[in-house]
Design a protein around this motif. Structure first.
Motif, PDB file in Angstrom:
ATOM      1  N   UNK A 242      42.072  45.903  49.044  1.00 23.66           N
ATOM      2  CA  UNK A 242      41.257  44.771  48.670  1.00 23.66           C
ATOM      3  C   UNK A 242      40.643  44.132  49.896  1.00 23.66           C
ATOM      4  N   UNK A 243      39.603  43.382  49.692  1.00 26.19           N
ATOM      5  CA  UNK A 243      38.903  42.783  50.805  1.00 26.19           C
ATOM      6  C   UNK A 243      39.229  41.301  50.974  1.00 26.19           C
ATOM      7  N   UNK A 244      40.078  40.750  50.088  1.00 26.28           N
ATOM      8  CA  UNK A 244      40.404  39.326  50.157  1.00 26.28           C
ATOM      9  C   UNK A 244      41.905  39.166  50.020  1.00 26.28           C
ATOM     10  N   UNK A 245      42.480  38.436  50.936  1.00 24.39           N
ATOM     11  CA  UNK A 245      43.916  38.188  50.892  1.00 24.39           C
ATOM     12  C   UNK A 245      44.152  36.685  50.742  1.00 24.39           C
ATOM     13  N   UNK A 246      44.983  36.328  49.776  1.00 24.32           N
ATOM     14  CA  UNK A 246      45.216  34.915  49.508  1.00 24.32           C
ATOM     15  C   UNK A 246      46.680  34.642  49.216  1.00 24.32           C
ATOM     16  N   UNK A 247      46.989  33.440  48.824  1.00 21.19           N
ATOM     17  CA  UNK A 247      48.374  33.070  48.515  1.00 21.19           C
ATOM     18  C   UNK A 247      48.892  33.850  47.308  1.00 21.19           C
ATOM     19  N   UNK A 248      50.200  34.001  47.262  1.00 21.46           N
ATOM     20  CA  UNK A 248      50.804  34.788  46.176  1.00 21.46           C
ATOM     21  C   UNK A 248      51.680  33.947  45.243  1.00 21.46           C
ATOM     22  N   UNK A 249      51.752  32.641  45.488  1.00 24.81           N
ATOM     23  CA  UNK A 249      52.528  31.785  44.603  1.00 24.81           C
ATOM     24  C   UNK A 249      51.587  30.794  43.902  1.00 24.81           C
ATOM     25  N   UNK A 250      52.036  30.238  42.791  1.00 25.51           N
ATOM     26  CA  UNK A 250      51.196  29.355  41.992  1.00 25.51           C
ATOM     27  C   UNK A 250      50.720  28.145  42.788  1.00 25.51           C
ATOM     28  N   UNK A 251      51.629  27.537  43.556  1.00 24.60           N
ATOM     29  CA  UNK A 251      51.258  26.341  44.300  1.00 24.60           C
ATOM     30  C   UNK A 251      50.112  26.620  45.258  1.00 24.60           C
ATOM     31  N   UNK A 252      50.182  27.768  45.926  1.00 19.12           N
ATOM     32  CA  UNK A 252      49.116  28.113  46.873  1.00 19.12           C
ATOM     33  C   UNK A 252      47.815  28.466  46.175  1.00 19.12           C
ATOM     34  N   UNK A 253      47.916  29.220  45.081  1.00 21.68           N
ATOM     35  CA  UNK A 253      46.721  29.641  44.347  1.00 21.68           C
ATOM     36  C   UNK A 253      45.984  28.432  43.790  1.00 21.68           C
ATOM     37  N   UNK A 254      46.723  27.417  43.369  1.00 18.84           N
ATOM     38  CA  UNK A 254      46.104  26.214  42.796  1.00 18.84           C
ATOM     39  C   UNK A 254      45.252  25.455  43.799  1.00 18.84           C
ATOM     40  N   UNK A 255      45.464  25.687  45.094  1.00 18.97           N
ATOM     41  CA  UNK A 255      44.671  24.988  46.110  1.00 18.97           C
ATOM     42  C   UNK A 255      43.403  25.763  46.484  1.00 18.97           C
ATOM     43  N   UNK A 256      43.206  26.949  45.887  1.00 17.28           N
ATOM     44  CA  UNK A 256      41.959  27.691  46.120  1.00 17.28           C
ATOM     45  C   UNK A 256      40.810  27.005  45.393  1.00 17.28           C
ATOM     46  N   UNK A 257      39.635  27.141  45.948  1.00 17.12           N
ATOM     47  CA  UNK A 257      38.460  26.667  45.218  1.00 17.12           C
ATOM     48  C   UNK A 257      38.155  27.651  44.094  1.00 17.12           C
ATOM     49  N   UNK A 258      37.304  27.236  43.166  1.00 12.16           N
ATOM     50  CA  UNK A 258      36.950  28.139  42.071  1.00 12.16           C
ATOM     51  C   UNK A 258      36.292  29.401  42.610  1.00 12.16           C
ATOM     52  N   UNK A 259      35.452  29.222  43.626  1.00 14.39           N
ATOM     53  CA  UNK A 259      34.772  30.381  44.219  1.00 14.39           C
ATOM     54  C   UNK A 259      35.776  31.305  44.889  1.00 14.39           C
ATOM     55  N   UNK A 260      36.738  30.734  45.632  1.00 12.14           N
ATOM     56  CA  UNK A 260      37.750  31.569  46.303  1.00 12.14           C
ATOM     57  C   UNK A 260      38.603  32.294  45.264  1.00 12.14           C
ATOM     58  N   UNK A 261      38.950  31.612  44.185  1.00  8.04           N
ATOM     59  CA  UNK A 261      39.748  32.240  43.143  1.00  8.04           C
ATOM     60  C   UNK A 261      38.986  33.393  42.506  1.00  8.04           C
ATOM     61  N   UNK A 262      37.681  33.216  42.285  1.00  5.48           N
ATOM     62  CA  UNK A 262      36.875  34.273  41.700  1.00  5.48           C
ATOM     63  C   UNK A 262      36.821  35.489  42.617  1.00  5.48           C
ATOM     64  N   UNK A 263      36.650  35.231  43.921  1.00  6.93           N
ATOM     65  CA  UNK A 263      36.619  36.327  44.895  1.00  6.93           C
ATOM     66  C   UNK A 263      37.972  37.030  44.947  1.00  6.93           C
ATOM     67  N   UNK A 264      39.046  36.262  44.880  1.00 10.27           N
ATOM     68  CA  UNK A 264      40.397  36.824  44.900  1.00 10.27           C
ATOM     69  C   UNK A 264      40.592  37.757  43.707  1.00 10.27           C
ATOM     70  N   UNK A 265      40.138  37.336  42.542  1.00  9.91           N
ATOM     71  CA  UNK A 265      40.261  38.154  41.332  1.00  9.91           C
ATOM     72  C   UNK A 265      39.502  39.467  41.490  1.00  9.91           C
ATOM     73  N   UNK A 266      38.281  39.361  41.975  1.00  9.48           N
ATOM     74  CA  UNK A 266      37.465  40.563  42.187  1.00  9.48           C
ATOM     75  C   UNK A 266      38.168  41.539  43.129  1.00  9.48           C
TER      76      UNK A 266
END
Length: 272
Positions: A242-266
């Motif tokens: 994958x080309x995007x690495x982000x948090x792996x727990x709920x607390x961390x994921x909740x602090x992502x912006x909507x755009x970052x979350x969308x990129x993370x999903x992709x």
């Protein structure tokens, strides 16, 4: 505890202890023809007896007449404290005037026998008009420690025999008082837990508010759940990349912006 020890503690005969056991007055079990008595139950019974035979009389009954010239009997304080509400008055005996002497005597006996802090009120039990039961008046138990989260319960009809009324209400009050300390402690512990949880929630809300101020709208609950689902699949399959690495727990994921979350999903889906 055996019957001999119980009799010594209660200052009664062994025969009386056996009678109490058979009648269920104290908690006891019988094995091989011998009674084993619960010490706490015996202590409650001793306390009830002490209250019922308390030598100090605080309340008595005085005779009088009402505005119509009818003889009445009123529960009064032996020290002259007047009935009523406010400083220097005793609200426990407000409206404790009766046309039947027996009822006044019962009220005084109950007040004299109850543990400190407990008292009774006259209360009318009302039923719905369609009920087959008739409205009636009772002695309603009240009082106890103001910090106790559990109200005391106990009702006895006004026309109940005095000794029966006194024993029942004293037993209710004594049992309630015995659990007061534990209930207050449990409530304090629960309040402390709720306060700690509230502090954690407030800190979390502050953290999310700061992230929202910096990044704009944050990841939606649906995005958060989907990311966690995708991460779970990767963990089970062992896939990576994958080309995007982000948090792996709920607390961390909740602090992502909507755009970052969308990129993370992709990135997690491999749609690139």
């Amino acid at each position: 505890m055996n019957t001999t020890t119980a009799a010594t503690q209660a200052n009664v005969t062994v025969a009386t202890i056996r009678t109490w056991c058979r009648r269920g007055v104290i908690a006891a079990t019988k094995q091989a023809g011998r009674w084993t008595i619960d010490p706490a139950s015996l202590a409650h019974r001793i306390e009830i007896g002490a209250r019922m035979n308390r030598p100090t009389t605080r309340y008595t009954v005085t005779e009088g007449t009402n505005q119509y010239g009818t003889t009445t009997w009123t529960v009064t304080r032996t020290d002259g404290t007047p009935a009523g509400y406010g400083p220097g008055k005793d609200s426990r005996i407000t409206d404790f005037t009766f046309l039947q002497k027996e009822r006044a005597e019962t009220g005084a006996a109950i007040l004299n026998a109850l543990p400190d802090g407990y008292y009774v009120r006259k209360h009318e039990v009302r039923y719905h008009r369609s009920s087959i039961n008739e409205n009636h008046w009772v002695w309603r138990l009240a009082g106890g420690d103001d910090n106790d989260p559990q109200d005391v319960r106990g009702d006895v009809r006004l026309d109940t025999d005095k000794d029966i009324a006194v024993e029942h209400l004293v037993r209710c009050a004594t049992q309630h008082a015995a659990g007061t300390a534990d209930r207050i402690q449990a409530k304090a512990e629960q309040d402390a837990i709720e306060a700690a949880e509230s502090a954690v929630r407030e800190a979390r809300e502050a953290q999310l508010a700061e992230a929202r101020q910096q990044k704009g709208p944050l990841a939606t609950p649906r995005q958060v759940d989907y990311i966690l689902q995708l991460l779970g699949r990767r963990e089970r399959s062992g896939e990576g990349g994958g080309f995007f690495y982000g948090p792996t727990d709920r607390a961390g994921i909740e602090t992502l912006s909507k755009a970052e979350a969308s990129t993370y999903i992709t990135s997690l889906k491999g749609d690139y």
